[in-house]
Motif scaffolding. Structure first.
Motif, PDB file in Angstrom:
ATOM      1  N   ARG A   1     -33.712  53.373  26.437  1.00  0.00           N
ATOM      2  CA  ARG A   1     -32.801  53.996  25.478  1.00  0.00           C
ATOM      3  C   ARG A   1     -32.953  55.515  25.570  1.00  0.00           C
TER       4      ARG A   1
ATOM      5  N   ARG B   1     -32.286  59.489  24.766  1.00  0.00           N
ATOM      6  CA  ARG B   1     -31.965  60.396  23.671  1.00  0.00           C
ATOM      7  C   ARG B   1     -30.594  61.003  23.914  1.00  0.00           C
TER       8      ARG B   1
ATOM      9  N   GLU C   1     -35.643  57.721  23.915  1.00  0.00           N
ATOM     10  CA  GLU C   1     -35.994  57.306  22.555  1.00  0.00           C
ATOM     11  C   GLU C   1     -36.985  56.154  22.597  1.00  0.00           C
ATOM     12  N   ALA C   2     -36.783  55.235  23.542  1.00  0.00           N
ATOM     13  CA  ALA C   2     -37.650  54.059  23.624  1.00  0.00           C
ATOM     14  C   ALA C   2     -37.485  53.382  24.978  1.00  0.00           C
TER      15      ALA C   2
END
Length: 201
Positions: free
Chosen positions: A135, A137, A171-172
């Motif tokens: 994921r 940003r 983000e992940a």
């Protein structure tokens, strides 16, 4: 998933990685097995409308099969990886401009990485596919440009190196195997090698 045409047979000393990738070789060294590495030149062109998961498994199978013919007594490891955005494959950028474009398209979105591995000797083979979701940003053009200038990952699908500065882009990362994103899913690879008879814990 493991598929085979024959029951497991005892492992031989010979193990060959069907790849010239330094990333895959560095990962495989973690398993403390002696191996050689040799490129398997195959046509990696996707078939029309071919799902990305099927593409990477076909290419991993193809690489293993090429070297299995050259070295019939050796166990061969073939692997391939592709990233998918909206179901469409993302290739290696090759140029800084293409990397910036690819990262801009991925910014703020989820990208799936499919990494296939095939372990083969003769007609016996074992296979697995890892799926990792990255994921990204929301990224500005300035942030993307700075990343590409510092760490131009031109030979990496997705235009980043997660083991390096590329980790700042996310983000992940959602995965069952953190090594898969680098290019070779070691959890699956170790499982397949154990099935083939290699002395791994």
């Amino acid at each position: 998933m493991i598929k085979s045409l024959q029951p497991p047979s005892p492992a031989q000393a010979a193990l060959t990685l069907a790849s010239s990738s330094r990333y895959r070789a560095e990962l495989l060294r973690r398993l403390h097995l002696d191996f050689t590495a040799e490129a398997a030149d195959i046509d990696e062109t996707p078939w029309p409308e071919e799902p990305v998961e099927e593409l990477v498994q076909r290419l991993a199978d193809g690489k293993a099969a090429v070297l299995a013919k050259r070295h019939p007594q050796a166990w061969i490891i073939g692997s391939d990886q592709a990233a998918a955005l909206d179901g469409r494959a993302l290739g290696k950028p090759g140029t800084a401009d293409a990397a910036r474009t690819q990262l801009a398209n991925c910014a703020g979105r989820a990208v799936q990485f499919f990494t296939a591995v095939t372990v083969q000797r003769g007609d016996a083979f074992y296979r697995a596919v890892d799926v990792t979701t990255v994921r990204f940003r929301a990224l500005t053009a300035e942030q993307i440009g700075r990343y590409v200038e510092i760490e131009p990952a031109l030979d990496c699908a997705g235009s980043f190196k997660c083991e390096g500065y590329g980790i700042t882009l996310f983000e992940a990362i959602e995965t069952q195997d953190p090594t898969a994103l680098v290019g070779l899913p070691l959890i699956a690879t170790a499982r397949l090698l154990r099935t083939a008879g290699f002395p791994l814990p």
